[in-house]
Design a protein around this motif. Structure first.
Motif, PDB file in Angstrom:
ATOM      1  N   PRO A 305       0.810  -1.224   0.000  1.00 47.12           N
ATOM      2  CA  PRO A 305       0.000   0.000   0.000  1.00 47.12           C
ATOM      3  C   PRO A 305       0.839   1.267   0.000  1.00 47.12           C
ATOM      4  O   PRO A 305       0.444   2.288  -0.593  1.00 47.12           O
ATOM      5  CB  PRO A 305      -0.831  -0.117   1.280  1.00 47.12           C
ATOM      6  N   ALA A 306       2.019   1.227   0.652  1.00 52.14           N
ATOM      7  CA  ALA A 306       2.876   2.412   0.681  1.00 52.14           C
ATOM      8  C   ALA A 306       3.410   2.726  -0.714  1.00 52.14           C
ATOM      9  O   ALA A 306       3.431   3.888  -1.150  1.00 52.14           O
ATOM     10  CB  ALA A 306       4.022   2.206   1.654  1.00 52.14           C
ATOM     11  N   LEU A 307       3.845   1.679  -1.430  1.00 53.61           N
ATOM     12  CA  LEU A 307       4.359   1.886  -2.778  1.00 53.61           C
ATOM     13  C   LEU A 307       3.260   2.326  -3.735  1.00 53.61           C
ATOM     14  O   LEU A 307       3.497   3.122  -4.647  1.00 53.61           O
ATOM     15  CB  LEU A 307       5.028   0.599  -3.272  1.00 53.61           C
ATOM     16  N   ASP A 308       2.040   1.823  -3.517  1.00 57.60           N
ATOM     17  CA  ASP A 308       0.911   2.261  -4.340  1.00 57.60           C
ATOM     18  C   ASP A 308       0.676   3.761  -4.188  1.00 57.60           C
ATOM     19  O   ASP A 308       0.419   4.468  -5.176  1.00 57.60           O
ATOM     20  CB  ASP A 308      -0.361   1.502  -3.949  1.00 57.60           C
ATOM     21  N   ARG A 309       0.767   4.244  -2.963  1.00 53.37           N
ATOM     22  CA  ARG A 309       0.524   5.665  -2.723  1.00 53.37           C
ATOM     23  C   ARG A 309       1.658   6.532  -3.242  1.00 53.37           C
ATOM     24  O   ARG A 309       1.459   7.685  -3.608  1.00 53.37           O
ATOM     25  CB  ARG A 309       0.281   5.915  -1.236  1.00 53.37           C
ATOM     26  N   LEU A 310       2.864   5.976  -3.276  1.00 52.72           N
ATOM     27  CA  LEU A 310       3.980   6.726  -3.845  1.00 52.72           C
ATOM     28  C   LEU A 310       3.766   7.004  -5.327  1.00 52.72           C
ATOM     29  O   LEU A 310       4.238   8.013  -5.859  1.00 52.72           O
ATOM     30  CB  LEU A 310       5.288   5.944  -3.646  1.00 52.72           C
ATOM     31  N   THR A 311       3.071   6.098  -6.015  1.00 52.62           N
ATOM     32  CA  THR A 311       2.839   6.266  -7.449  1.00 52.62           C
ATOM     33  C   THR A 311       1.480   6.886  -7.760  1.00 52.62           C
ATOM     34  O   THR A 311       1.137   7.064  -8.927  1.00 52.62           O
ATOM     35  CB  THR A 311       2.944   4.895  -8.150  1.00 52.62           C
ATOM     36  N   ASP A 312       0.714   7.199  -6.710  1.00 47.80           N
ATOM     37  CA  ASP A 312      -0.613   7.799  -6.886  1.00 47.80           C
ATOM     38  C   ASP A 312      -0.475   9.316  -6.892  1.00 47.80           C
ATOM     39  O   ASP A 312      -0.015   9.926  -5.921  1.00 47.80           O
ATOM     40  CB  ASP A 312      -1.533   7.352  -5.753  1.00 47.80           C
ATOM     41  N   GLU A 313      -0.885   9.949  -8.000  1.00 48.05           N
ATOM     42  CA  GLU A 313      -0.736  11.397  -8.126  1.00 48.05           C
ATOM     43  C   GLU A 313      -1.496  12.161  -7.054  1.00 48.05           C
ATOM     44  O   GLU A 313      -1.104  13.267  -6.670  1.00 48.05           O
ATOM     45  CB  GLU A 313      -1.210  11.857  -9.515  1.00 48.05           C
ATOM     46  N   ASP A 314      -2.600  11.611  -6.557  1.00 46.09           N
ATOM     47  CA  ASP A 314      -3.447  12.336  -5.618  1.00 46.09           C
ATOM     48  C   ASP A 314      -3.044  12.142  -4.151  1.00 46.09           C
ATOM     49  O   ASP A 314      -3.621  12.765  -3.257  1.00 46.09           O
ATOM     50  CB  ASP A 314      -4.909  11.902  -5.784  1.00 46.09           C
ATOM     51  N   SER A 315      -2.084  11.257  -3.881  1.00 45.47           N
ATOM     52  CA  SER A 315      -1.705  10.998  -2.490  1.00 45.47           C
ATOM     53  C   SER A 315      -0.569  11.917  -2.058  1.00 45.47           C
ATOM     54  O   SER A 315       0.202  12.422  -2.872  1.00 45.47           O
ATOM     55  CB  SER A 315      -1.290   9.547  -2.310  1.00 45.47           C
ATOM     56  N   SER A 316      -0.479  12.121  -0.748  1.00 45.40           N
ATOM     57  CA  SER A 316       0.558  12.976  -0.174  1.00 45.40           C
ATOM     58  C   SER A 316       1.579  12.129   0.567  1.00 45.40           C
ATOM     59  O   SER A 316       1.409  10.917   0.742  1.00 45.40           O
ATOM     60  CB  SER A 316      -0.074  13.978   0.794  1.00 45.40           C
TER      61      SER A 316
END
Length: 459
Positions: A305-316
């Motif tokens: 989940p952490a790596l997914d959020r790193l590649t998600d444009e909308d996440s901080s």
């Protein structure tokens, strides 16, 4: 009274080596019931195993029985001490496997789990179950050690291969050793044990590797070389050259999706030999390559989940850190409520506090093209969350740093009081499906805690 090996009775007060008696008593904790148990075992005249531990206060005169053991069975006394010191310890064996093995040999779990208070007593119970006084041997002892060997199944010392041929492995290993020792290589010995039951669907083989190391000169007092009994006032120091033997054990286990090879310790200083061994026996080149490294499911639960959020444009950056904290809390709750925590010998509340102390404190990226460095690393003196609040510009964003990085090169640095609230904090890294020690390493106690947190739910 006579020695079962054929020797005549020796007056224990007269001819027993006092130094050996002292060493034996030290190995047995100077506990009279342990010394008497060993004596009875070697004599082939034992009581029920529980009698020695339920009624431990009924045995006395520890020196007398220690002298009897050493006087009658000097070689077997030394052999017992060597096994207690080097083989039968919590560093080498899994206690539950030893208990299970002893149960099959007739030693009740009440005795081995509740009455036996140490690994020394477990070794005595093993002798009680297996020792043959007629031959002085312990049939199945090596099989017990192979069965109970503590392998790093779920840590960085485990590797997965698609195919490993275990057919006639015993004969092939023997042929390899004979061929290897014909050359100019340092002497090698390999013991091979097949652990699968007759009706088991999956195979498991354990290999114990022994190889001579380079000659090492050890300082020694000259009285030891001359076997002088009395200490001189000013003993001289000489050097005694020895060829030590390095050891490594590995388990090869068949699974639903290939074969897992786990090592008893880091195989790094065996890498050249293992290249040859795996190449000739299993047609596997570079067996310790990262591509074969076994990934740990619980670490993946944190990383994915952490790596997914790193590649998600909308996440901080906050979202990335939250994605790590959540799974860590879930794993901590599972670990503290599982039987795995019992092996750490701490209360569940204390273990919960240890897990609660773990914070994400940094990030590491190998081959970080964005920053033009071989390894980019941020390790905050507080937490990574604090660091991101202090560095809010786009250039310092976590996502910016890892923008072009391969996920397998991205690691998160965590820190916690892994030995309790009064201990110094220790760092570890989650990367590419495994946990590994931080730059300063981690203690043995911390390793056990991390294994409980990240590994106990993957078996």
């Amino acid at each position: 009274m006579s020695d079962s090996s054929g020797g005549e009775y020796v007056d224990p007060q007269g001819d027993a080596d006092k130094g050996v008696v002292e060493n034996l008593l030290d190995a047995l904790g100077s506990q009279p019931h342990r010394v008497r148990h060993l004596y009875d075992i070697l004599q082939g005249d034992t009581k029920a195993p529980g009698d020695y531990y339920e009624n431990s206060g009924s045995f006395d005169n520890v020196w007398r029985w220690g002298s009897h053991v050493v006087g009658l069975y000097p070689d077997r006394a030394v052999e017992f001490m060597n096994r207690a010191d080097a083989e039968f310890t919590h560093y080498n064996l899994r206690k539950n496997e030893v208990v299970n093995f002893l149960a099959e040999e007739g030693i009740s779990r009440h005795v081995s789990e509740e009455l036996a208070s140490s690994w020394t007593e477990l070794l005595l119970l093993t002798y009680h179950a297996l020792y043959d006084p007629e031959t002085g041997e312990l049939p199945r002892y090596n099989l017990l050690r192979a069965t109970a060997r503590l392998f790093k199944h779920r840590s960085k010392h485990a590797y997965r291969y698609q195919e490993i041929d275990l057919e006639n492995i015993e004969g092939r290993v023997s042929d390899f050793v004979r061929s290897y020792n014909k050359g100019n290589n340092r002497p090698l010995s390999i013991n091979c044990y097949r652990l699968d039951e007759d009706d088991a669907e999956e195979e498991e083989v354990v290999l114990d590797l022994y190889q001579e190391s380079v000659r090492v000169a050890q300082p020694i007092f000259d009285i030891r070389l001359d076997e002088t009994e009395n200490n001189p006032l000013e003993p001289n120091i000489q050097y005694d050259s020895t060829y030590s033997i390095k050891t490594l054990s590995l388990s090869i286990q068949e699974t639903d999706d290939g074969y897992v090879v786990a090592f008893s310790k880091s195989p790094d200083n065996w890498d050249t030999f293992l290249d040859t061994f795996f190449g000739e026996l299993f047609c596997v080149s570079e067996p310790l390559a990262d591509s074969y490294r076994k990934r740990t499911e619980s670490v993946e639960r944190v990383l994915e989940p952490a790596l997914d959020r790193l590649t998600d444009e909308d996440s901080s950056d906050e979202d990335v850190i939250d994605a790590i904290d959540g799974p860590i809390e879930e794993l901590a709750e599972e670990a503290t409520s599982s039987e795995a925590a019992e092996s750490l010998d701490v209360e569940s509340e204390e273990l919960a506090e240890i897990f609660d102390s773990i914070d994400v404190v940094g990030i590491t990226v190998e081959r970080a093209e964005e920053t033009l460095t071989d390894t980019f690393r941020v390790s905050s003196t507080a937490t990574l969350r604090d660091w991101t609040k202090r560095n809010v510009s786009e250039e310092d964003s976590l996502k910016r740093v890892v923008e072009d990085a391969d996920e397998k090169w991205v690691g998160f640095i965590l820190r916690g009081n892994l030995r309790g609230e009064d201990s110094q904090p220790e760092e570890f890294v989650l990367q590419n499906g495994i946990w590994k020690a931080g730059q300063g390493g981690v203690s043995d106690e911390a390793t056990e805690v991390l294994n409980t947190l990240f590994e106990s739910h993957d078996r």
